[in-house]
Structure formats: structure tokens, C-alpha cells
Write an enzyme that holds these catalytic residues in place. Sequence first.
Site, PDB file in Angstrom:
ATOM      1  N   HIS A 193       0.799  -1.228   0.000  1.00 14.13           N
ATOM      2  CA  HIS A 193       0.000   0.000   0.000  1.00 14.13           C
ATOM      3  C   HIS A 193       0.828   1.272   0.000  1.00 14.13           C
ATOM      4  O   HIS A 193       0.501   2.248  -0.650  1.00 14.13           O
ATOM      5  CB  HIS A 193      -0.915   0.020   1.224  1.00 14.13           C
ATOM      6  CG  HIS A 193      -2.315  -0.343   0.881  1.00 14.13           C
ATOM      7  ND1 HIS A 193      -3.375  -0.079   1.684  1.00 14.13           N
ATOM      8  CD2 HIS A 193      -2.813  -0.948  -0.215  1.00 14.13           C
ATOM      9  CE1 HIS A 193      -4.468  -0.506   1.115  1.00 14.13           C
ATOM     10  NE2 HIS A 193      -4.154  -1.056  -0.029  1.00 14.13           N
ATOM     11  N   CYS A 506      -9.628  -1.919 -10.271  1.00 10.42           N
ATOM     12  CA  CYS A 506      -8.914  -0.783  -9.690  1.00 10.42           C
ATOM     13  C   CYS A 506      -7.597  -1.192  -9.028  1.00 10.42           C
ATOM     14  O   CYS A 506      -6.989  -0.386  -8.345  1.00 10.42           O
ATOM     15  CB  CYS A 506      -9.793  -0.069  -8.674  1.00 10.42           C
ATOM     16  SG  CYS A 506     -10.097  -1.040  -7.191  1.00 10.42           S
TER      17      CYS A 506
HETATM   18  C1  PEP Z   1      -7.260  -3.924  -4.208  1.00 10.79           C
HETATM   19  O1  PEP Z   1      -7.277  -4.722  -3.270  1.00 10.79           O
HETATM   20  O2  PEP Z   1      -6.951  -4.233  -5.371  1.00 10.79           O
HETATM   21  C2  PEP Z   1      -7.579  -2.506  -3.995  1.00 10.79           C
HETATM   22  C3  PEP Z   1      -7.638  -1.652  -4.991  1.00 10.79           C
HETATM   23  O3  PEP Z   1      -7.766  -2.109  -2.736  1.00 10.79           O
HETATM   24  P1  PEP Z   1      -6.556  -1.808  -1.758  1.00 10.79           P
HETATM   25  O4  PEP Z   1      -5.282  -1.797  -2.566  1.00 10.79           O
HETATM   26  O5  PEP Z   1      -6.883  -0.490  -1.143  1.00 10.79           O
HETATM   27  O6  PEP Z   1      -6.633  -2.950  -0.788  1.00 10.79           O
END
Ligand code: PEP
Length: 583
Positions: A193, A506
Amino acid sequence: MQRLSGIGVSPGAVSGRAVILIQRAQVLRYRIGAKRLDGEVARLEASRARSREQLNDIREQLASRRGAEVASIFDAQLLMLDDPMLVPRAIEIVRGQRVNADWAIQRVFDEFSAVFDEVADPYLSERKGDVADLVGRLKMNLRANAATPRDVLQQIDEASVLIADELTPSVAAQIDWTKVRGFATDAGSRTYHTAILARSLEVPAVVGLHNASAIIQPGQLVVIDGSSSEVFVEPTADVLERVNRQGHDHRPAAAAEPGQGPATTADGVRIRLDANIEFPDDLAAARYAGAEGIGLYRSEFLLATSLVGEDEQYEVYKSMLAGMAPAAVTIRTFDVDEDQVAARSTSDAWDADRERASRQGLRGLRLSLTRPELFEAQIRALLRAAPHGQLRIMFPFVSGVEQLREARRMVAAVAADLTRQGERVPDVPVGVMIEIPAAAYTADLLAREVDFFTIGTNDLIQYCLAVDRADERVSGLYEPLHPAILRMIVMVRRSASRQRLPVSLCGEMASDPALLTLLVGIGLREFSMTPGAIAMARQVLADVKTEDLRAMSRRILRLSTATEIEQELTASLSRLAPLRSSQ
Ligand code: PEP
Ligand code: MG
């Protein structure tokens, strides 16, 4: 000069004096100027005095309620407080190494632990628990004066770079990145992240360095080169000159020329490119990049320092919706876990913040359902803000239809309540993230009960392949091109199209132009990505025809390994259209 190699996750090169953050031990290690050494020692003494008061209080309370014998447990800690190997030794480290008191006290504890670990005596190992307890108290009292990392980092005068064992997004969110020019971490992979955040903050970063936080000393001059995936400690004049010549702005060339309007392939198929954002301020970057809307607002970043109430959330959501109107804004409800919420309920978010993107416990929608007061406040704020733009509400970390039904019931109840109070509540599309394999396998069932899907490949990949995306030892196995991942995406797309449900993707996969073309070949037409990746995606898509990509994806879906898939993808794309600026 020493050269360390890791994974470059955000491009550009910067130099600065190292500040070391050991997040596992929750201490920041930085250099103290000669003039501030006395003040640092005074902080230690004040912490000792405060700890003594607290221990005496605890002792007295225990003595009156449980008797002198139980209370005597704390005698050992009171005695240790005066042990020359503890606070005086920490003072010696502060003065000798010119480091901050928090770090010195942690060093002392490490020294103690090493001694205790050598002797296999049960009595002594119990004493280690006492020392740990006492050191924790001293650290807590030291922090009383410098509550957040932002405060601490703001005391640093010179341009610095942050070297950490790991860096959580909520800590990253609190740092003043005009002073801290870049960062490097021991842990992490491309989809960690914090790596995602680094790209959106445009801060050069290298992760997955294993032991940089142990090797690099505070105050050393360090170059972080996110483009070459390298970190240079005490760089030579040549390296430094190269970095200074390049300056700080190292956005990929394509990203400097954003386009507007929908992206289109060479055969005229429209591809929707939305932006993933973490902060309301990122709206400007999203608009500048030519995003059609916000496909993912990670609302949990609002909780970076404390729990934010309904009215404050309402103001944020309202201005985001108004700022993007008439474009759609997809706001994901908080994707946090119980520890993160607990940390933010106390005044010191930094203290208990042990977040890992890979948590599998009570997280996302699961947590929201067990904390109705939190969830309802967020839903109320969202529904009140809805008339100001085009809102879509999205639930994270959904693993089954029951959770979705319960959440929808709660949304309906909040809406009814608001209507009774005279608020105008428009119909708001509600969707789910498909990011747990169980959700992908039941996508046909979920599809009947939602208005849209968003595939979150970051989590989907790690849970499908059983690879912790923050653990550098297995991050090599984190493979978006694994046939299992591609099959899951195909399955979700089919379930969505049978119900005529909009589906977007996403995860970080979408910001890689080569993977993006494969996803278009698989049939996806909507994506959401970090704003900096949009311009390049638009450019690459303009050069390819969907019919060619469909044929390519058919060949790829028959292959058995990620390596074969990658080879086929590269070969096909170089035949179809060389990816102009992605290498
Ligand atoms: C994902 O899990 O692909 C996502 C976009 O959410 P995050 O990266 O915030 O967990
Ligand atoms: Mg996710």
C-alpha cells in the site's frame, strides 16, 4: 559508497540525510545536533521521573486493593528504574552517538534482551518481561512530548530521506513530504500500500531492501533512486551530481502530457479511465491527469490520525462530490481492521498503529458490520453528501452475500431515517469490491444484489495465491499473470456481463500498460488507477485494436505459467504496437 538494491516503486532520484524509522519497535531514530543533546537527555530524565510517579501510584492502588505482596511485583520495576544499565546507559548512547532518546532506550532494551536470551534461566526470562514493560513505559512517556511522527519529522531541519523497516500508509500520510524527499524500506513489494501511496505523492521510493534500516546510520547521506531500484549510502560525488542534475521531478515522460476526454483504442472502443485517490486534495491531480471520475477513494485515509465524525466526513464527501460533478465519485467505505480503529480511538494513533495491508481478520465491511456506530456515521455522511454530485458507495473486503445484504439493510435504514428527518436522499448505486476469492467465485450471486463490481486485484492476487504482499520473502510469488488470477478476472467479467452490471478494475495491475492491454483483451472496459498512470494508459490504448487484444488474450488464457504468459504478452505487444514509453 555502499549500494543497496531493492524494488523501485516510485520513480525519481533524491538525496538527503537519513532518518531511520523502526516501526516494528515503534521508534524513530534520527540525529541530534550538538546544541540539542542536553534537551534530549532532559527528555529521558523527565520520562524516568514520570514513570516513577506512575509506578508508585500503581503500587499504592494495588497495595490497598490486593495487599502488599501483589504490589511488590512493581518493586522490581522501581529498582530497575535506577539501574545504571538502563537510563544512564541510554544517556551515554544519546551523547555518544548523538541520537534521539527514544532510539537510545530501545538500544538499551536490545542489549538487555541479548543478555537474557543467552541464559536459559526461567527466573531471568521473567525479568525480561519486567524490563520490556518498563522500557515500554519509558518510551510512552518520552512520546508524551512528541506525539506524532509528523511532529518529530518536523523538528528535522535538513532535507532528509526516510529509511524504515516498514512504512504503513497511515504513517506515510502524516509525513511532510516537502522535508522528507523520499523513502526506502526493508519490507514491501510493488503493490504494498505504501508503494501505491508513494506513486500518488510522487515521492521516489525503493522497497524490499531487507536490511537497509540496520545498515544505514542516522545522519548519513543517502541517495534513493526509485527509477534504478537502488539506494546509495554516502554516495560518490559522481552519483550525487547525477541526482542533483536530474532534480526532483522524474515523472514518466507520458505523464507530463495528460489528455482529456475518454480514452479510445485504435479501433474506436471507449475505455473508461478513472483515478484511485487517497486524499481529497488528490482531486486536482485526478482532474489534471484527465480521469473521467474517481473510481476508488480509499476513505480510510481520513482516519490516518483519529476517528473522524459524521459532520467532518460529510464536509469532505460533499466537497469531493461537488469538485468532480457531474463525474462519478466511488467512495469505498472504511477498509480498516479492528487494531487500526482501536489505535485511532486513543489520542496516540502512532503508538498502536500496526497495520499491514495483508490483514485477513475483522477488516473492511466485516468490521463495519460489527461496529454499526462507525458504519452508520459514514453512511449518513455519504447519503447527506449525495445530492452534491454523483456518488457511488462501494463496500470493501466482502466475502459473501449475507454481508452485502446486511450492509444494504443498514444503508436503507439510514436512508429512511434521513428522509424522515426531511433530508433529500437520492438513489445511490451500491457496489462491492471483488477482492476475496470467495467473492469472485460467487460473483454471479453477488451480481444479482448490487449495482456494480470493482475488481481489486491487489488483494485478490494475494489471497488467491496465498502471498502476503508486504512480505518481501514471498513477494516474488505475487504474480498478476498467474493463470489463476486471469481466470478469476474472466469469471467475474462474465458474471457481471450476464447481469449487465458495470464492472471495473482498480488494482495496481491496471497501471501497468502491458497488463492493461491484456485486461482490455479479456473484455474489461473500465479501470481505475493512480492518476500518474492515466496518461500513459491513454497513449498505449490509442495504439492498439481491441480485436487484436482479444485474440492475444485467447492465446494467453491457454498457457500454463506466468512466465509463458509474460513472454507471449511481450511478443504480441511488440508486434501490435511497441509500447512507446513504458520501458
Ligand atoms: C485492491 O485490493 O486491489 C484494492 C484496490 O484495494 P486496496 O489496494 O486499497 O486494498
Ligand atoms: Mg483491497
